[in-house]
Write a protein that holds these residues in place. Sequence first.
Motif, PDB file in Angstrom:
ATOM      1  N   SER A   5      99.638  59.029  49.280  1.00 52.30           N
ATOM      2  CA  SER A   5      98.992  58.908  47.980  1.00 52.30           C
ATOM      3  C   SER A   5      98.369  57.532  47.814  1.00 52.30           C
ATOM      4  N   ALA A   6      97.439  57.415  46.876  1.00 49.99           N
ATOM      5  CA  ALA A   6      96.811  56.139  46.541  1.00 49.99           C
ATOM      6  C   ALA A   6      96.413  56.178  45.075  1.00 49.99           C
ATOM      7  N   SER A   7      96.605  55.048  44.396  1.00 49.91           N
ATOM      8  CA  SER A   7      96.279  54.957  42.975  1.00 49.91           C
ATOM      9  C   SER A   7      95.357  53.774  42.728  1.00 49.91           C
ATOM     10  N   VAL A   8      94.457  53.938  41.765  1.00 46.46           N
ATOM     11  CA  VAL A   8      93.541  52.872  41.383  1.00 46.46           C
ATOM     12  C   VAL A   8      93.514  52.801  39.858  1.00 46.46           C
ATOM     13  N   ILE A   9      93.434  51.570  39.327  1.00 47.45           N
ATOM     14  CA  ILE A   9      93.479  51.360  37.879  1.00 47.45           C
ATOM     15  C   ILE A   9      92.171  50.734  37.408  1.00 47.45           C
ATOM     16  N   PHE A  10      91.616  51.271  36.329  1.00 43.92           N
ATOM     17  CA  PHE A  10      90.411  50.732  35.707  1.00 43.92           C
ATOM     18  C   PHE A  10      90.678  50.486  34.229  1.00 43.92           C
ATOM     19  N   THR A  11      89.842  49.636  33.627  1.00 40.40           N
ATOM     20  CA  THR A  11      89.762  49.630  32.179  1.00 40.40           C
ATOM     21  C   THR A  11      88.813  50.757  31.789  1.00 40.40           C
ATOM     22  N   THR A  12      88.948  51.250  30.590  1.00 39.33           N
ATOM     23  CA  THR A  12      88.112  52.378  30.184  1.00 39.33           C
ATOM     24  C   THR A  12      86.640  51.983  30.052  1.00 39.33           C
ATOM     25  N   SER A  13      86.380  50.659  30.047  1.00 38.39           N
ATOM     26  CA  SER A  13      84.992  50.197  29.971  1.00 38.39           C
ATOM     27  C   SER A  13      84.447  49.771  31.327  1.00 38.39           C
ATOM     28  N   ASP A  14      85.251  49.887  32.379  1.00 36.13           N
ATOM     29  CA  ASP A  14      84.807  49.487  33.717  1.00 36.13           C
ATOM     30  C   ASP A  14      83.565  50.271  34.132  1.00 36.13           C
ATOM     31  N   TYR A  15      82.619  49.594  34.753  1.00 36.93           N
ATOM     32  CA  TYR A  15      81.361  50.238  35.109  1.00 36.93           C
ATOM     33  C   TYR A  15      81.567  51.386  36.087  1.00 36.93           C
ATOM     34  N   ILE A  16      82.605  51.297  36.937  1.00 31.69           N
ATOM     35  CA  ILE A  16      82.861  52.372  37.891  1.00 31.69           C
ATOM     36  C   ILE A  16      83.338  53.623  37.155  1.00 31.69           C
ATOM     37  N   TYR A  17      84.239  53.409  36.204  1.00 28.42           N
ATOM     38  CA  TYR A  17      84.809  54.548  35.482  1.00 28.42           C
ATOM     39  C   TYR A  17      83.799  55.178  34.523  1.00 28.42           C
ATOM     40  N   THR A  18      82.911  54.353  33.971  1.00 27.17           N
ATOM     41  CA  THR A  18      81.937  54.866  33.003  1.00 27.17           C
ATOM     42  C   THR A  18      80.617  55.249  33.643  1.00 27.17           C
ATOM     43  N   SER A  19      80.518  55.053  34.959  1.00 26.05           N
ATOM     44  CA  SER A  19      79.269  55.359  35.652  1.00 26.05           C
ATOM     45  C   SER A  19      78.897  56.828  35.505  1.00 26.05           C
ATOM     46  N   GLU A  34      79.189  61.112  41.772  1.00 25.48           N
ATOM     47  CA  GLU A  34      79.354  61.377  43.193  1.00 25.48           C
ATOM     48  C   GLU A  34      79.925  60.182  43.936  1.00 25.48           C
ATOM     49  N   MET A  35      79.951  59.015  43.290  1.00 22.22           N
ATOM     50  CA  MET A  35      80.310  57.774  43.976  1.00 22.22           C
ATOM     51  C   MET A  35      81.820  57.575  44.105  1.00 22.22           C
ATOM     52  N   LEU A  36      82.571  57.968  43.093  1.00 19.42           N
ATOM     53  CA  LEU A  36      84.009  57.728  43.080  1.00 19.42           C
ATOM     54  C   LEU A  36      84.726  58.886  43.763  1.00 19.42           C
ATOM     55  N   LYS A  37      85.451  58.586  44.856  1.00 23.70           N
ATOM     56  CA  LYS A  37      86.041  59.675  45.628  1.00 23.70           C
ATOM     57  C   LYS A  37      87.321  59.235  46.338  1.00 23.70           C
ATOM     58  N   PHE A  60      87.047  63.801  48.610  1.00 22.48           N
ATOM     59  CA  PHE A  60      87.167  64.639  47.428  1.00 22.48           C
ATOM     60  C   PHE A  60      86.684  63.832  46.225  1.00 22.48           C
ATOM     61  N   ILE A  61      85.631  64.319  45.582  1.00 24.27           N
ATOM     62  CA  ILE A  61      84.982  63.582  44.500  1.00 24.27           C
ATOM     63  C   ILE A  61      85.766  63.725  43.201  1.00 24.27           C
ATOM     64  N   PHE A  62      85.924  62.589  42.503  1.00 30.36           N
ATOM     65  CA  PHE A  62      86.508  62.621  41.165  1.00 30.36           C
ATOM     66  C   PHE A  62      85.374  62.741  40.155  1.00 30.36           C
ATOM     67  N   ARG A  63      85.361  63.833  39.414  1.00 29.41           N
ATOM     68  CA  ARG A  63      84.316  64.065  38.428  1.00 29.41           C
ATOM     69  C   ARG A  63      84.658  63.322  37.141  1.00 29.41           C
ATOM     70  N   ILE A  64      83.877  62.297  36.833  1.00 28.71           N
ATOM     71  CA  ILE A  64      84.126  61.507  35.636  1.00 28.71           C
ATOM     72  C   ILE A  64      83.632  62.274  34.421  1.00 28.71           C
ATOM     73  N   GLN A  65      84.531  62.468  33.452  1.00 29.13           N
ATOM     74  CA  GLN A  65      84.178  63.148  32.224  1.00 29.13           C
ATOM     75  C   GLN A  65      84.640  62.304  31.054  1.00 29.13           C
ATOM     76  N   SER A  66      83.772  61.392  30.654  1.00 28.48           N
ATOM     77  CA  SER A  66      84.086  60.506  29.536  1.00 28.48           C
ATOM     78  C   SER A  66      84.159  61.312  28.253  1.00 28.48           C
ATOM     79  N   SER A  67      85.217  61.055  27.460  1.00 31.50           N
ATOM     80  CA  SER A  67      85.369  61.782  26.208  1.00 31.50           C
ATOM     81  C   SER A  67      84.228  61.479  25.258  1.00 31.50           C
ATOM     82  N   ASN A  68      83.714  60.221  25.311  1.00 36.75           N
ATOM     83  CA  ASN A  68      82.593  59.853  24.463  1.00 36.75           C
ATOM     84  C   ASN A  68      81.348  60.633  24.850  1.00 36.75           C
ATOM     85  N   GLN A  69      81.149  60.753  26.194  1.00 33.01           N
ATOM     86  CA  GLN A  69      80.000  61.500  26.663  1.00 33.01           C
ATOM     87  C   GLN A  69      80.117  62.967  26.276  1.00 33.01           C
TER      88      GLN A  69
END
Length: 266
Positions: free
Chosen positions: A176-190, A194-197, A209-218
């Motif tokens: 396993s591997a874990s990564v932590i972002f702030t909710t305003s991080d450009y990677i998380y809000t991008s 297709e980039m985050l995987k 395996f791609i992580f599909r970012i689904q911002s609640s604001n979006q």
Amino acid sequence: MTTQFKWIKFFSSVLLMLQVTAAAVEHSEFIIRDGGEVTLSCENLKDDQDKCKGTVWIFSNSNTAATLTLFEHGKIHQEAKNKSDRLSVTANCSLVIKKLTAEDAGWYTCRQFRGNPGIQQGPDAVVYLSVVSITEYKDDNTVTLKCSVSTYKECKYTVKWLYGNKDLKMSQSTCSASVIFTTSDYIYTSTNSEMLKCQVTHGGNVQEFIFRIQSSNQETGWCWWRFIIVAVGLAALITAAVVVHIWTREAGIKVQLYENVVCNDE
């Protein structure tokens, strides 16, 4: 010398038997994302199968010594009733599993039988299945993404997070591997999802395996825009209908008056 030669010959025979046995057991391997679907092929299938009545599928994993019969006598087995809605068998006796979960990781054995009582025909065909899970945890202004692999035995995979082709700073443990972002991080809000995987590697085999970012604001914004678009469209439709109705009424009145005038002239 004769005794030593006999022992050498004996051990050589045992080694040859083990090699033949190992070669006789056909196997393949899959690593699939949870929620997905997989078709496990029965590589030792006999040509004279009658609706797969001579095929048996068995499930095992490293968490328990018990085995579970999934398919037997041409139908899903009673032992698999809690997952029967996700299991099916194709015309060529392949096992299909839908909506995969981590609990589906393990090894699947396909056996061929003939006669009554059934006598096994040929070697086992074994399929190893590992399942990748990506989870998201939010806590105030931070978010943790964890990618983990549930496997059929001890972990042999290297797991890491990438943004594009760049490794991210992460914490890693077995499988396993874990990564932590702030909710305003450009990677998380991008918006480029297709980039985050999560990359899973074993030997020369690399899968991403791609992580599909689904911002609640979006999502909220899109919902509001969709609501506005539907509302405006509905209002326009109603307005058009009213205009047509009024125009039709006026046209009808004018025709009627014209007809009355003609009749009065006569």
